[in-house]
Design an enzyme around this catalytic site. Structure first.
Site, PDB file in Angstrom:
ATOM      1  CB  THR A   1      38.694  36.383  34.708  1.00 59.75           C
ATOM      2  OG1 THR A   1      39.574  35.954  35.748  1.00 59.75           O
ATOM      3  CG2 THR A   1      37.922  37.593  35.163  1.00 59.75           C
TER       4      THR A   1
ATOM      5  CG  PHE B   1      38.117  46.136  35.736  1.00 58.96           C
ATOM      6  CD1 PHE B   1      37.777  45.497  36.920  1.00 58.96           C
ATOM      7  CD2 PHE B   1      39.380  45.907  35.199  1.00 58.96           C
ATOM      8  CE1 PHE B   1      38.663  44.645  37.557  1.00 58.96           C
ATOM      9  CE2 PHE B   1      40.284  45.043  35.828  1.00 58.96           C
ATOM     10  CZ  PHE B   1      39.924  44.415  37.015  1.00 58.96           C
TER      11      PHE B   1
ATOM     12  CE  LYS C   1      31.621  38.039  39.883  1.00 62.03           C
ATOM     13  NZ  LYS C   1      32.559  38.692  38.938  1.00 62.03           N
TER      14      LYS C   1
ATOM     15  NE  ARG D   1      41.724  31.769  41.345  1.00 63.53           N
ATOM     16  CZ  ARG D   1      41.118  32.910  41.068  1.00 63.53           C
ATOM     17  NH1 ARG D   1      40.070  33.316  41.779  1.00 63.53           N
ATOM     18  NH2 ARG D   1      41.533  33.680  40.079  1.00 63.53           N
TER      19      ARG D   1
ATOM     20  CD  GLU E   1      37.376  37.288  48.360  1.00 70.08           C
ATOM     21  OE1 GLU E   1      36.865  36.209  48.007  1.00 70.08           O
ATOM     22  OE2 GLU E   1      37.977  38.049  47.579  1.00 70.08           O
TER      23      GLU E   1
ATOM     24  CE1 TYR F   1      35.440  41.339  42.985  1.00 69.52           C
ATOM     25  CE2 TYR F   1      33.398  42.572  42.799  1.00 69.52           C
ATOM     26  CZ  TYR F   1      34.119  41.404  42.607  1.00 69.52           C
ATOM     27  OH  TYR F   1      33.526  40.312  42.023  1.00 69.52           O
TER      28      TYR F   1
ATOM     29  CG  HIS G   1      34.338  36.620  43.611  1.00 65.83           C
ATOM     30  ND1 HIS G   1      35.428  37.279  43.104  1.00 65.83           N
ATOM     31  CD2 HIS G   1      34.626  36.349  44.916  1.00 65.83           C
ATOM     32  CE1 HIS G   1      36.334  37.409  44.072  1.00 65.83           C
ATOM     33  NE2 HIS G   1      35.868  36.861  45.178  1.00 65.83           N
TER      34      HIS G   1
ATOM     35  CG  ASN H   1      32.983  36.810  35.807  1.00 65.19           C
ATOM     36  OD1 ASN H   1      32.228  37.221  36.683  1.00 65.19           O
ATOM     37  ND2 ASN H   1      34.284  36.853  35.933  1.00 65.19           N
TER      38      ASN H   1
ATOM     39  NE  ARG I   1      34.363  33.478  36.605  1.00 67.32           N
ATOM     40  CZ  ARG I   1      35.430  33.829  37.300  1.00 67.32           C
ATOM     41  NH1 ARG I   1      36.622  33.344  36.998  1.00 67.32           N
ATOM     42  NH2 ARG I   1      35.317  34.663  38.315  1.00 67.32           N
TER      43      ARG I   1
HETATM   44  P1  CMP Z   1      36.025  38.324  39.831  1.00 62.99           P
HETATM   45  O1  CMP Z   1      36.649  36.984  39.918  1.00 62.99           O
HETATM   46  O2  CMP Z   1      34.783  38.569  40.589  1.00 62.99           O
HETATM   47  O3  CMP Z   1      37.110  39.423  40.283  1.00 62.99           O
HETATM   48  C1  CMP Z   1      37.121  40.741  39.789  1.00 62.99           C
HETATM   49  C2  CMP Z   1      36.192  40.927  38.635  1.00 62.99           C
HETATM   50  O4  CMP Z   1      36.456  42.038  37.819  1.00 62.99           O
HETATM   51  C3  CMP Z   1      36.301  39.752  37.700  1.00 62.99           C
HETATM   52  O5  CMP Z   1      35.728  38.612  38.297  1.00 62.99           O
HETATM   53  C4  CMP Z   1      35.599  40.285  36.455  1.00 62.99           C
HETATM   54  O6  CMP Z   1      34.201  40.042  36.479  1.00 62.99           O
HETATM   55  C5  CMP Z   1      35.810  41.796  36.569  1.00 62.99           C
HETATM   56  N1  CMP Z   1      36.620  42.347  35.477  1.00 62.99           N
HETATM   57  C6  CMP Z   1      36.206  43.263  34.590  1.00 62.99           C
HETATM   58  N2  CMP Z   1      37.190  43.570  33.725  1.00 62.99           N
HETATM   59  C7  CMP Z   1      38.264  42.821  34.072  1.00 62.99           C
HETATM   60  C8  CMP Z   1      39.574  42.677  33.546  1.00 62.99           C
HETATM   61  N3  CMP Z   1      39.999  43.371  32.479  1.00 62.99           N
HETATM   62  N4  CMP Z   1      40.419  41.814  34.146  1.00 62.99           N
HETATM   63  C9  CMP Z   1      40.007  41.093  35.242  1.00 62.99           C
HETATM   64  N5  CMP Z   1      38.756  41.194  35.786  1.00 62.99           N
HETATM   65  C10 CMP Z   1      37.882  42.038  35.201  1.00 62.99           C
END
Ligand code: CMP
Length: 136
Positions: A94, A60, A12, A88, A129, A52, A118, A115, A105
């Site tokens: 996350t 968010f 990212k 993962r 994806e 997304y 992805h 973070n 992360r």
């Molecule tokens: P990612 O795995 O890229 O998938 C969705 C992204 O939303 C996640 O990583 C986070 O960076 C972002 N995000 C922001 N707020 C939240 C939240 N409350 N819960 C989950 N993902 C979040």
């Protein structure tokens, strides 16, 4: 049993901006992932919204899409046995503050938004994806 899979990984903007992409790719390789395809790109917000879409009802969503399109990213197709789950696990939780030691992360993540990486959450989504970034 051979369970060769491909998954999509994105380094990212927060990590690319800190020049961590080479270091993060080395971690994947050391853990046995083959980087089958990769490209460094910057996407438009409208493309991030498509990527997304699964999160479109979340509070968010707008910030997330603005963030993913805010700077260059590195999209990669990673391949190994059990690639989806293993990726993962290697990424960690996350929210970096919940991620365990040894995960990407935990090491590089700044916040739940920034973070650093992805990864696809299922084999089904991995195919979608991968097509999103690499269908020619
Ligand atoms: P990612 O795995 O890229 O998938 C969705 C992204 O939303 C996640 O990583 C986070 O960076 C972002 N995000 C922001 N707020 C939240 C939240 N409350 N819960 C989950 N993902 C979040």
């Amino acid at each position: 049993m051979n369970n060769l899979e491909q998954t999509l990984s994105i380094i990212k903007p927060d990590a690319v901006e800190r020049n961590l992409d080479t270091e993060i790719k080395e971690i994947f390789k050391k853990k046995g992932f083959l980087i089958k395809k990769e490209k460094k790109i910057q996407i438009e917000k409208i493309e991030a919204e498509k990527f997304y879409k699964v999160h479109e009802t979340k509070p968010f969503y707008n910030d997330l899409c603005a963030y993913l399109s805010s700077g260059p990213i590195v999209a990669m197709v990673l391949e190994k046995e059990n690639a989806v789950l293993d990726n993962r696990e290697l990424m960690g939780a996350t929210d970096p503050k919940d991620a365990v030691e040894g995960t990407i992360r935990k090491k590089y993540g700044i916040s739940i938004d920034k973070n650093s990486v992805h990864g696809s959450d299922s084999l089904e989504n991995a195919k979608i994806e991968i097509d999103f970034f690499f269908k020619d």
